[in-house]
Write an enzyme that holds these catalytic residues in place. Structure first.
Site, PDB file in Angstrom:
ATOM      1  N   GLY A 105       0.829  -1.226  -0.147  1.00 35.24           N
ATOM      2  CA  GLY A 105      -0.065   0.049   0.084  1.00 35.24           C
ATOM      3  C   GLY A 105       0.674   1.307   0.120  1.00 35.24           C
ATOM      4  O   GLY A 105       2.067   1.220  -0.183  1.00 35.24           O
ATOM      5  N   GLU A 155       1.240  27.669   6.783  1.00 35.27           N
ATOM      6  CA  GLU A 155       0.270  26.743   7.667  1.00 35.27           C
ATOM      7  C   GLU A 155      -0.848  27.811   7.807  1.00 35.27           C
ATOM      8  O   GLU A 155      -0.771  28.911   8.277  1.00 35.27           O
ATOM      9  CB  GLU A 155       0.968  26.253   8.847  1.00 35.27           C
ATOM     10  CG  GLU A 155      -0.100  25.846  10.021  1.00 35.27           C
ATOM     11  CD  GLU A 155      -0.938  24.609   9.546  1.00 35.27           C
ATOM     12  OE1 GLU A 155      -0.597  23.915   8.980  1.00 35.27           O
ATOM     13  OE2 GLU A 155      -2.299  25.049   9.883  1.00 35.27           O
ATOM     14  N   ALA A 201       0.593  19.320   1.479  1.00 32.79           N
ATOM     15  CA  ALA A 201       0.409  18.438   2.264  1.00 32.79           C
ATOM     16  C   ALA A 201      -0.738  19.012   3.450  1.00 32.79           C
ATOM     17  O   ALA A 201      -0.247  19.161   4.678  1.00 32.79           O
ATOM     18  CB  ALA A 201       1.583  17.939   2.911  1.00 32.79           C
ATOM     19  N   GLY A 209      -3.417  17.067   4.245  1.00 33.70           N
ATOM     20  CA  GLY A 209      -4.284  16.077   4.594  1.00 33.70           C
ATOM     21  C   GLY A 209      -4.508  15.235   3.649  1.00 33.70           C
ATOM     22  O   GLY A 209      -4.324  15.291   2.549  1.00 33.70           O
ATOM     23  N   HIS A 239      20.556   2.717  33.097  1.00 31.73           N
ATOM     24  CA  HIS A 239      21.378   4.157  32.970  1.00 31.73           C
ATOM     25  C   HIS A 239      22.635   3.764  32.450  1.00 31.73           C
ATOM     26  O   HIS A 239      23.087   2.732  32.820  1.00 31.73           O
ATOM     27  CB  HIS A 239      21.515   4.730  34.434  1.00 31.73           C
ATOM     28  CG  HIS A 239      22.391   5.923  34.480  1.00 31.73           C
ATOM     29  ND1 HIS A 239      22.075   7.132  34.140  1.00 31.73           N
ATOM     30  CD2 HIS A 239      23.809   6.099  34.820  1.00 31.73           C
ATOM     31  CE1 HIS A 239      23.013   8.109  34.050  1.00 31.73           C
ATOM     32  NE2 HIS A 239      24.089   7.376  34.505  1.00 31.73           N
TER      33      HIS A 239
HETATM   34  P1  NAI Z   1      -2.265  16.793   8.329  1.00 27.11           P
HETATM   35  O1  NAI Z   1      -3.534  16.569   8.730  1.00 27.11           O
HETATM   36  O2  NAI Z   1      -1.137  16.183   9.531  1.00 27.11           O
HETATM   37  O3  NAI Z   1      -1.743  18.037   8.494  1.00 27.11           O
HETATM   38  C1  NAI Z   1      -2.191  18.987   7.493  1.00 27.11           C
HETATM   39  C2  NAI Z   1      -1.897  20.553   7.636  1.00 27.11           C
HETATM   40  O4  NAI Z   1      -2.279  21.472   6.667  1.00 27.11           O
HETATM   41  C3  NAI Z   1      -2.673  20.913   9.033  1.00 27.11           C
HETATM   42  O5  NAI Z   1      -1.684  21.507   9.828  1.00 27.11           O
HETATM   43  C4  NAI Z   1      -3.531  21.975   8.356  1.00 27.11           C
HETATM   44  O6  NAI Z   1      -4.083  23.111   9.283  1.00 27.11           O
HETATM   45  C5  NAI Z   1      -2.906  22.550   7.255  1.00 27.11           C
HETATM   46  N1  NAI Z   1      -3.700  23.230   6.117  1.00 27.11           N
HETATM   47  C6  NAI Z   1      -4.985  22.682   5.806  1.00 27.11           C
HETATM   48  N2  NAI Z   1      -5.480  23.470   4.854  1.00 27.11           N
HETATM   49  C7  NAI Z   1      -4.517  24.486   4.555  1.00 27.11           C
HETATM   50  C8  NAI Z   1      -4.300  25.591   3.642  1.00 27.11           C
HETATM   51  N3  NAI Z   1      -5.104  25.852   2.775  1.00 27.11           N
HETATM   52  N4  NAI Z   1      -3.340  26.347   3.845  1.00 27.11           N
HETATM   53  C9  NAI Z   1      -2.195  26.074   4.523  1.00 27.11           C
HETATM   54  N5  NAI Z   1      -2.358  24.986   5.631  1.00 27.11           N
HETATM   55  C10 NAI Z   1      -3.360  24.125   5.393  1.00 27.11           C
HETATM   56  O7  NAI Z   1      -1.856  16.106   6.987  1.00 27.11           O
HETATM   57  P2  NAI Z   1      -0.701  15.646   6.118  1.00 27.11           P
HETATM   58  O8  NAI Z   1       0.750  16.098   6.867  1.00 27.11           O
HETATM   59  O9  NAI Z   1      -1.073  15.704   4.860  1.00 27.11           O
HETATM   60  O10 NAI Z   1      -0.823  14.015   6.520  1.00 27.11           O
HETATM   61  C11 NAI Z   1      -1.754  13.228   6.008  1.00 27.11           C
HETATM   62  C12 NAI Z   1      -2.168  12.040   6.768  1.00 27.11           C
HETATM   63  O11 NAI Z   1      -0.933  11.103   6.722  1.00 27.11           O
HETATM   64  C13 NAI Z   1      -2.147  12.557   8.230  1.00 27.11           C
HETATM   65  O12 NAI Z   1      -3.253  11.871   8.838  1.00 27.11           O
HETATM   66  C14 NAI Z   1      -1.034  12.051   9.016  1.00 27.11           C
HETATM   67  O13 NAI Z   1      -1.173  11.597  10.416  1.00 27.11           O
HETATM   68  C15 NAI Z   1      -0.651  10.943   8.257  1.00 27.11           C
HETATM   69  N6  NAI Z   1       0.930  10.825   8.005  1.00 27.11           N
HETATM   70  C16 NAI Z   1       1.361  10.194   9.208  1.00 27.11           C
HETATM   71  C17 NAI Z   1       2.729  10.260   9.051  1.00 27.11           C
HETATM   72  C18 NAI Z   1       3.626   9.549  10.497  1.00 27.11           C
HETATM   73  O14 NAI Z   1       2.660   8.881  11.407  1.00 27.11           O
HETATM   74  N7  NAI Z   1       4.619   9.764  10.688  1.00 27.11           N
HETATM   75  C19 NAI Z   1       3.628  10.514   8.058  1.00 27.11           C
HETATM   76  C20 NAI Z   1       2.790  11.057   7.152  1.00 27.11           C
HETATM   77  C21 NAI Z   1       1.565  11.272   7.025  1.00 27.11           C
END
Ligand code: NAI
Length: 462
Positions: A40, A199, A266, A268, A441
């Site tokens: 995936g 952001e 990025a 969401g 430790h």
């Molecule tokens: P996210 O939901 O983490 O962050 C998206 C960000 O974009 C938010 O801070 C939001 O406020 C901002 N945003 C939304 N519209 C906007 C706009 N028009 N202009 C500027 N900022 C805006 O989503 P992300 O980073 O795309 O990740 C997607 C998914 O993938 C999430 O659910 C995340 O948890 C998951 N993921 C998890 C990872 C991990 O566990 N390490 C790694 C990569 C992704």
């Protein structure tokens, strides 16, 4: 045509783990996957490749910033982008082949192609229709789009394109200060790109503890990343030699433009259920397009289940894996269950960010009485020796009962440290239970114990 006890649709972390478990529990199992390889988004264009690039660029950062201080002298390594991408592809290859091997070992049939559900109990893959006692939708998610931003996966990319850019960009603008934006942003910042994150909200990583978010932002800024918060992106213009990102500051509605050679979108992800025929089948979706399920992962149609990113909840590989595991157990007549309150979240930058359970914000909102135990990595001998003393561990516990309610870490190996707290919480532990447990430790884990001590009479090394 073959008939199965269960067919999983989607070979990502939810579907492949569920399929393996189902087969181990004695169910005749198949998994449909249309990609060339199993695993995936996570294995092919997500978790695994991004971690490979984070690892490689962290090594580069260490060589550039800390080697001399440790007496390691000599020429500094330079990134060879093509070679780094080949290393990343090799990491993907090893993992996807591993899943294929596990399918063979556990006798899971891989049905190659894209699936549709023409009727309950039937799964069509290409020309063939297979019978299934149960069908599990595990089709995951795709990058969400943003009005005014056209993705070409070259100049304007999603996380997928960001993993295979033709060259290291000079100027990268990241739209969205969430997990993907900060992980991939820090990869390119370490490779020398000028990275600006735009952001919408007034803070990074919404949903995480806000004190962690502030510290994290300060650390990333020290690493060279720039942040424009409270900014709504209006659109991206792609010209011949560059792109322009138009945004408005929310506080005064003023319009601004940023030049970039690459833009990473990025903001969401959204559930991916295209082509399954869910509407005709009568499967109910939530108003956000997720497949609605109950605690047993049943959809509104009998015999059709759903797990992972396609359903409500955190869009995380390990949440999907746990749900795959649980749905397999339920289908085998066992009591499969996922504790959705204890799904850890990790951001794999350096330092890492990890969290589980309640935040101060959610506790305040619920009007709950809590106490905070905090410990800085500055007081941790191992972290100081390793140039990794930036950050802290914060444990939130019930003010009366001392039961741990949540934990938030920004610091070295946070993504590993969080798990002892997850286990403690799963057992309903008090902060004192952690504080009284001997921790070796010198380890980073001592910072967790010290934060637990800080919930009581106080930490020792603070
Ligand atoms: P996210 O939901 O983490 O962050 C998206 C960000 O974009 C938010 O801070 C939001 O406020 C901002 N945003 C939304 N519209 C906007 C706009 N028009 N202009 C500027 N900022 C805006 O989503 P992300 O980073 O795309 O990740 C997607 C998914 O993938 C999430 O659910 C995340 O948890 C998951 N993921 C998890 C990872 C991990 O566990 N390490 C790694 C990569 C992704």
């Amino acid at each position: 045509m073959a008939s199965y006890d269960v067919i999983f649709i989607g070979g990502g972390p939810g579907g492949y783990v569920g399929a393996i478990r189902a087969a181990q529990l004695g169910l005749r199992t198949a998994c449909v996957e249309g990609r060339e390889t199993l695993g995936g988004t996570c294995l092919n264009v997500g978790c695994i490749p991004s971690k490979a690039l984070l690892h490689a660029t962290h090594q580069l950062h260490e060589a550039e910033h800390n080697f001399e201080a440790m007496g390691l002298m000599g020429a500094k390594p330079k990134p060879d982008w093509k070679k780094m991408l080949a290393y990343k592809d090799d990491a993907i290859g090893q993992n996807v082949k591993g899943v294929e091997f596990l399918f063979k070992k556990n006798k899971v049939d891989w049905l190659k192609g894209w699936a549709a559900i023409p009727a309950p109990g039937k799964v069509r893959v290409g020309e063939e229709v297979h019978e299934a006692g149960a069908i599990v939708i595990a089709t995951g998610s795709e990058s969400a789009s943003l009005k005014g931003v056209e993705v070409d996966e070259k100049a304007v990319v999603t996380s997928t394109g960001a993993l295979e850019l033709g060259r290291i960009p000079k100027k990268l603008v990241v739209i969205g200060g969430g997990v993907i934006g900060l992980e991939m942003g820090s990869v390119y910042a370490r490779l020398g790109s000028e990275v600006t994150v735009v952001e919408y909200l007034d803070r990074l990583i919404p949903g995480n503890d806000s004190e962690v978010a502030r510290t994290f932002q300060r650390i990333l800024r020290k690493q060279g990343m720039e942040f424009i918060l409270g900014a709504a992106v209006q659109g991206v213009e792609t010209l011949k030699t560059k792109t322009k990102v138009h945004y408005k500051l929310r506080k005064d509605d003023s319009a601004h433009v940023l030049d970039a050679d690459t833009v990473l979108l990025a903001t969401g992800r959204r559930p991916y259920t295209e082509g399954l025929g869910l509407e005709a089948l009568g499967v109910k979706l939530t108003d956000r397009g997720q497949v609605a399920v109950n605690a047993r992962f049943e959809t509104s149609v009998k015999g059709v289940y759903a797990i992972g990113d396609a359903t409500p909840g955190a869009m995380l590989a390990h949440k999907a894996m746990d749900e795959g595991h649980a749905v397999a157990e339920i289908l085998a007549g066992q009591a499969g269950h996922v504790n959705h309150l204890l799904i850890p979240g990790v951001i794999y930058t350096h330092p890492e960010v990890a969290s589980v359970g309640e935040t101060e914000e959610t506790l305040k909102e619920a009007g709950r009485a809590y106490k905070v135990g905090k410990f800085s990595f500055m007081g941790n001998g191992r972290a100081k020796a390793n140039f990794a003393a930036d950050g802290f561990v914060k444990i939130l516990a019930d003010r009366e009962t001392d039961r741990i309610l949540g934990a938030h870490i920004v610091g070295p190996m946070a993504g590993d440290l969080i798990h002892e707290i997850c286990v403690a919480m799963e057992f309903g532990a008090a902060a004192e239970d952690l504080a009284r447990t001997c921790h070796a430790h010198p380890t980073y884990s001592e910072a967790v114990r010290e934060a637990a001590l800080a919930c009581g009479d106080g930490a020792i090394h603070a």
